[in-house]
Write a protein that holds these residues in place. Structure first.
Motif: not given
Length: 311
Positions: A240-267
């Motif tokens: 269950r801890s592994r599940w939670a950590v992998l979910a958190a990694a994916g959810i938060y990792g998507d923020i970095a991926r969305a920032i890069k994909k936004s091509d500067g919209a994060s500014l």
């Protein structure tokens, strides 16, 4: 305030301060979930004291930052020693520290990061950047690993837990470049800025936009590397801890991926991921947690030993 009420207080804190972490925490077993909330409550309170915020919102000038850091250290030390401070987040830390044997040194390492902010520090090099990320987030990853049952002496697993904290903080820095600049802060290394031809005193000048976007993307790429390293460390955790950590990694990792994909919209605007995508990661992480991932070599990555050695 008794433990039950402190848990309720901590639950409200994480629900208000981070919907992503709140959602991922519900995948833990009940004892681990409550302890995660208690730890989060203290981390959130320290961050708010340092930045003049309310649950991570509305950064304002702190009149006497050194005094705030000293109070933070004092209450943390007292709570860790089993004393009641009368401040719920610090008393929450006292409970989880006692129950899980969290070393006071890790708590002090985290506060050291806020002390850097209090004196207007900015990283000179990439190594400095990682050292800061260790203090304010890598330490939290280590403490969370201990909450999940990992021994404080298991350095390899703690390194992987630290990697997840580094990934989260690198994503935070990438997302908040413009907001930090408005508050007079910059976490982009001075060497990076010089190499990109960006004047650190005029960083948001439109003439620097493309170069600045390149540096933000560099942060996002680094966040991805540390996310992947952390994922392989999750194999050491209960299901269950592994599940939670992998979910958190994916959810938060998507923020970095969305920032890069936004091509500067994060500014111009804060980047979020949708509730649908977060739920998608909870489902996806369940499948990932069923199979322990292959260990990845992390020898090329920055290690927290460097921060500890330089302390």
């Amino acid at each position: 305030m008794n433990r039950k009420n402190l848990v309720l207080h901590a639950r409200k804190s994480i629900e208000r301060g981070s919907k992503s972490f709140s959602r991922a925490s519900k995948l833990f077993s009940r004892p681990t979930r409550e302890r995660a909330w208690l730890l989060y409550s203290w981390c959130r309170a320290c961050d708010d004291l340092a930045d003049g915020q309310d649950h991570g919102h509305g950064m304002s000038t702190v009149a006497n930052p050194e005094k705030a850091i000293a109070a933070m250290r004092m209450m943390t030390r007292r709570a860790h020693g089993g004393e009641q401070t009368g401040n719920p987040p610090f008393d929450a830390f006292g409970i989880v520290a006692q129950e899980c044997n969290i070393p006071l040194s890790l708590a002090n390492d985290m506060i050291d990061g806020f002390a850097l902010d209090a004196r207007g520090w900015q990283p000179e090099s990439e190594d400095d950047l990682f050292q800061y990320c260790y203090h304010v987030a890598g330490t939290v990853g280590c403490m969370m690993a201990i909450v999940m049952g990992i021994s404080a002496n298991d350095q390899d697993v703690l390194d992987r837990a630290c990697d997840l904290g580094l990934a989260f903080q690198l994503a935070n820095i990438a997302r908040d470049v413009a907001e930090d600049a408005q508050a007079g802060r910059c976490y982009l290394p001075k060497i990076w800025l010089a190499e990109a031809g960006i004047d650190p005193d005029d960083m948001m000048n439109p003439d620097h936009r493309d170069a600045l976007i390149a540096l933000i993307n560099r942060l996002c790429d680094l966040a991805g590397e540390y996310e992947q390293s952390a994922r392989s460390g999750a194999a050491n955790l209960p299901f269950r801890s592994r599940w939670a950590v992998l979910a958190a990694a994916g959810i938060y990792g998507d923020i970095a991926r969305a920032i890069k994909k936004s091509d500067g919209a994060s500014l111009e605007q804060r980047i979020y991921t949708s509730k649908f995508k977060k739920l998608g990661w909870i489902v996806k992480a369940f499948g990932q947690a069923l199979f322990k991932s292959t260990r990845r070599d992390r020898e090329a990555l920055w290690t927290r030993e460097r921060a500890i050695r330089l302390a």
